[in-house]
Design a protein around this motif. Structure first.
Motif, PDB file in Angstrom:
ATOM      1  N   UNK A  98       0.827  -1.208   0.000  1.00  0.00           N
ATOM      2  CA  UNK A  98       0.000   0.000   0.000  1.00  0.00           C
ATOM      3  C   UNK A  98       0.861   1.257   0.000  1.00  0.00           C
ATOM      4  N   UNK A  99       1.998   1.195   0.662  1.00  0.00           N
ATOM      5  CA  UNK A  99       2.889   2.356   0.699  1.00  0.00           C
ATOM      6  C   UNK A  99       3.672   2.533  -0.591  1.00  0.00           C
ATOM      7  N   UNK A 100       3.656   1.515  -1.448  1.00  0.00           N
ATOM      8  CA  UNK A 100       4.433   1.588  -2.687  1.00  0.00           C
ATOM      9  C   UNK A 100       3.746   2.419  -3.747  1.00  0.00           C
ATOM     10  N   UNK A 101       2.447   2.611  -3.642  1.00  0.00           N
ATOM     11  CA  UNK A 101       1.771   3.454  -4.616  1.00  0.00           C
ATOM     12  C   UNK A 101       0.690   2.734  -5.379  1.00  0.00           C
ATOM     13  N   UNK A 102       0.560   3.059  -6.665  1.00  0.00           N
ATOM     14  CA  UNK A 102      -0.550   2.604  -7.481  1.00  0.00           C
ATOM     15  C   UNK A 102      -0.547   1.108  -7.755  1.00  0.00           C
ATOM     16  N   UNK A 163       6.745   1.846  11.913  1.00  0.00           N
ATOM     17  CA  UNK A 163       7.676   2.547  11.015  1.00  0.00           C
ATOM     18  C   UNK A 163       7.069   2.714   9.635  1.00  0.00           C
ATOM     19  N   UNK A 164       6.343   1.725   9.185  1.00  0.00           N
ATOM     20  CA  UNK A 164       5.661   1.794   7.899  1.00  0.00           C
ATOM     21  C   UNK A 164       4.523   2.807   7.963  1.00  0.00           C
ATOM     22  N   UNK A 165       3.873   2.883   9.093  1.00  0.00           N
ATOM     23  CA  UNK A 165       2.735   3.766   9.313  1.00  0.00           C
ATOM     24  C   UNK A 165       3.150   5.222   9.217  1.00  0.00           C
ATOM     25  N   UNK A 166       4.337   5.538   9.724  1.00  0.00           N
ATOM     26  CA  UNK A 166       4.799   6.929   9.747  1.00  0.00           C
ATOM     27  C   UNK A 166       5.294   7.410   8.394  1.00  0.00           C
ATOM     28  N   UNK A 167       5.651   6.493   7.506  1.00  0.00           N
ATOM     29  CA  UNK A 167       6.248   6.922   6.236  1.00  0.00           C
ATOM     30  C   UNK A 167       5.208   7.485   5.279  1.00  0.00           C
TER      31      UNK A 167
END
Length: 167
Positions: A98-102, A163-167
């Motif tokens: 999900x953090x990687x984008x589309x 850590x993933x949440x904050x990015x």
């Protein structure tokens, strides 16, 4: 075949979990809950969803193919353990995707399948032993390994998701 169907159901369920949340919803979660609580809730929800999909699937297989299961306790515990394993692994990978984008859905499949191959091999072995009616000792090491994998993935999710949440 049962585990392949459950795997693709898990990929679809986990893909909707974190990848399709809007930025506003993530901001709301960020203000009202700790990230550890969010990831544990997502894992719990996905595990319950997979159990809700696995039980009717098992009943349908039993209805159409007869009842080949010799050890129901081991088989149902393998289904519960499998649902938890698939949910915990794919929820963490879904957060990363999900953090990687589309391309989150594609990335989820690419990252998730190699993680799940050992889990699926263990689940198929335990299920086969339950179908054949082998004694508990034949499946004991595989079940212990699955439980250990669940604890490891749960601990990694709990520790790394903030850590993933904050990015």
């Amino acid at each position: 075949m049962f585990w392949v169907i459950l795997l693709f159901a898990a990929l679809g369920a986990a893909g909707r979990g974190l990848a399709q949340e809007s930025a506003g919803l993530r901001l709301y979660y960020y203000t009202v809950a700790r990230p550890e609580a969010v990831i544990l809730a997502k894992i719990f929800y996905n595990a319950l969803l997979l159990l809700a999909l696995a039980i009717p699937g098992l009943l349908l297989y039993t209805l159409l193919l007869g009842n080949p299961v010799q050890d129901w306790l081991l088989y149902t515990s393998s289904i519960a353990l499998g649902a938890l394993s698939l949910a915990s692994s794919l929820t963490l990978v879904s957060g990363i995707a999900a953090r990687a984008g589309q391309g989150g859905g594609t990335l989820l499949a690419v990252l998730g399948l190699p993680v799940l191959v050992p889990v699926l091999l263990l689940l198929v072995k335990v299920s086969k032993n339950a179908l054949d009616g082998l004694p508990w000792e034949a499946s004991q090491s595989s079940v212990i390994t699955l439980v250990a994998l669940n604890f490891i993935v749960g601990a990694v999710s709990y520790l790394l998701f903030p850590f993933l949440w904050r990015s």
